[in-house]
Design an enzyme around this catalytic site. Sequence first.
Site, PDB file in Angstrom:
ATOM      1  N   ASP A 206       0.834  -1.202   0.000  1.00  5.23           N
ATOM      2  CA  ASP A 206       0.000   0.000   0.000  1.00  5.23           C
ATOM      3  C   ASP A 206       0.872   1.255   0.000  1.00  5.23           C
ATOM      4  O   ASP A 206       1.812   1.365   0.787  1.00  5.23           O
ATOM      5  CB  ASP A 206      -0.895   0.048   1.235  1.00  5.23           C
ATOM      6  CG  ASP A 206      -1.912  -1.081   1.262  1.00  5.23           C
ATOM      7  OD1 ASP A 206      -2.230  -1.611   0.184  1.00  5.23           O
ATOM      8  OD2 ASP A 206      -2.376  -1.433   2.369  1.00  5.23           O
TER       9      ASP A 206
ATOM     10  N   ARG B 227     -11.817  -0.292  -7.206  1.00  6.07           N
ATOM     11  CA  ARG B 227     -11.658   0.232  -5.843  1.00  6.07           C
ATOM     12  C   ARG B 227     -11.373   1.735  -5.842  1.00  6.07           C
ATOM     13  O   ARG B 227     -10.310   2.183  -5.413  1.00  6.07           O
ATOM     14  CB  ARG B 227     -10.564  -0.513  -5.073  1.00  6.07           C
ATOM     15  CG  ARG B 227     -10.810  -1.992  -4.960  1.00  6.07           C
ATOM     16  CD  ARG B 227      -9.801  -2.672  -4.061  1.00  6.07           C
ATOM     17  NE  ARG B 227     -10.047  -4.097  -3.951  1.00  6.07           N
ATOM     18  CZ  ARG B 227      -9.378  -4.927  -3.173  1.00  6.07           C
ATOM     19  NH1 ARG B 227      -8.396  -4.465  -2.411  1.00  6.07           N
ATOM     20  NH2 ARG B 227      -9.661  -6.220  -3.127  1.00  6.07           N
TER      21      ARG B 227
ATOM     22  N   ASP C  10      -0.405  -3.344  -4.508  1.00  2.36           N
ATOM     23  CA  ASP C  10      -1.719  -3.501  -3.878  1.00  2.36           C
ATOM     24  C   ASP C  10      -2.458  -2.167  -3.948  1.00  2.36           C
ATOM     25  O   ASP C  10      -2.548  -1.564  -5.004  1.00  2.36           O
ATOM     26  CB  ASP C  10      -1.572  -4.009  -2.451  1.00  2.36           C
ATOM     27  CG  ASP C  10      -2.867  -4.583  -1.892  1.00  2.36           C
ATOM     28  OD1 ASP C  10      -3.861  -4.693  -2.635  1.00  2.36           O
ATOM     29  OD2 ASP C  10      -2.907  -4.920  -0.693  1.00  2.36           O
TER      30      ASP C  10
ATOM     31  N   ASP D 177      -5.512   2.737   1.608  1.00  2.85           N
ATOM     32  CA  ASP D 177      -6.321   1.714   2.262  1.00  2.85           C
ATOM     33  C   ASP D 177      -6.585   2.048   3.729  1.00  2.85           C
ATOM     34  O   ASP D 177      -5.712   2.580   4.427  1.00  2.85           O
ATOM     35  CB  ASP D 177      -5.615   0.357   2.203  1.00  2.85           C
ATOM     36  CG  ASP D 177      -5.811  -0.345   0.869  1.00  2.85           C
ATOM     37  OD1 ASP D 177      -6.315   0.303  -0.071  1.00  2.85           O
ATOM     38  OD2 ASP D 177      -5.458  -1.529   0.778  1.00  2.85           O
TER      39      ASP D 177
END
Length: 367
Positions: free
Chosen positions: A161, A243, A190, A194
């Site tokens: 992340d 996302r 990734d 997040d």
Amino acid sequence: MKRSVALRLCAALATAAVVGTTGALVSVPEASAAAGTATGYASQNGGTTGGAGGETVRATTGTAIHEALCGRAASDTPITIEVEGTINHGNTSKVSGDSCNTADDVIELKQISNVTIVGVGNGAVFDQLGIHIREASNIIIQNVTVRNVKKSGSPTSNGGDAIGMESDVRNVWADHLTLEASGGESEGFDGLFDMKNNTQYVTLSYSILRNSGRGGLVGSSESDTSNGYITYDHNLYENIDSRTPLLRGGTAHIYNNHYVSLHESGINSRAGARAKVDNNYFQDSKDVLGTFYTDQAGYWQVSGNIFDNVSWSEPGEENNPAGPDPQSNTTVDVPYSYDLDEADCVPSVVNRTAGANTGLQVSDGSC
């Protein structure tokens, strides 16, 4: 509520300083490069002020960032860390102290509070090195680039992340950032932004997220619904698979963002999540809003959005696109005031204001 366009990074510190061997420069407390005031949900729950009122430290290495955190009187002593140059694995090591809990190969903001990290001068780039916020509160990250953080391959950092928050995080303002990767999970990357395991009161504003398989998530699984109260405004999401964000439970306010080239899905509201989606511009993308890849429904309130060359898939057991004619299926009341740009102005506004090294410019309400 808009911050003044005149707010800028301080060009220099008008004080004597001592340069250390690890690249840290300490100045008087009143000199601070952070500009503006936290907006959206980060302005709630007591507000987000970061290191305001504390000492200001200049750092040119990751180790110097950790040393600044560890050199405070306590883990909640306010501090502003001005960063310039490239922060990478070669210059980022663990530092120990009573006021910090750091680690090698990641910028670790763990079990601390009242911290600002802001890029200054010629800019700050965190190259293949993620920023990890854990059990922390009142954090500002502003005017930095984080790129190519990997969870597999070499080198790895922060679970892949760019910025990751988890475990009882409160009040984070992430502003004027450039977060980017060079591919998706198969290439070792990734998420870009997040939030997991009880992270609340966060605003992501005036930032660029691009060239990644995953823009970011709120909640690590369908059972991780303790996160929420997130604002996303005036961001550019470009060349992202999905996302933007993925919401598992919680409440999000998503307004005045520009979405370009979302390849699989966009705002994925599921597991009871509620999203207020206002005056965004969706362009050249697929399935930009709905519940996807699950039968656990989420909800949305839509107003003033533009859908420009957006395609929609057929509904299915685990696929519930909001389009082709998105309608609200919930209502969301936000507790703060905000000004909306017209959706047709969003591409030009975001183009001139979003990302690191734009002078912290914000919308003045015009195209």
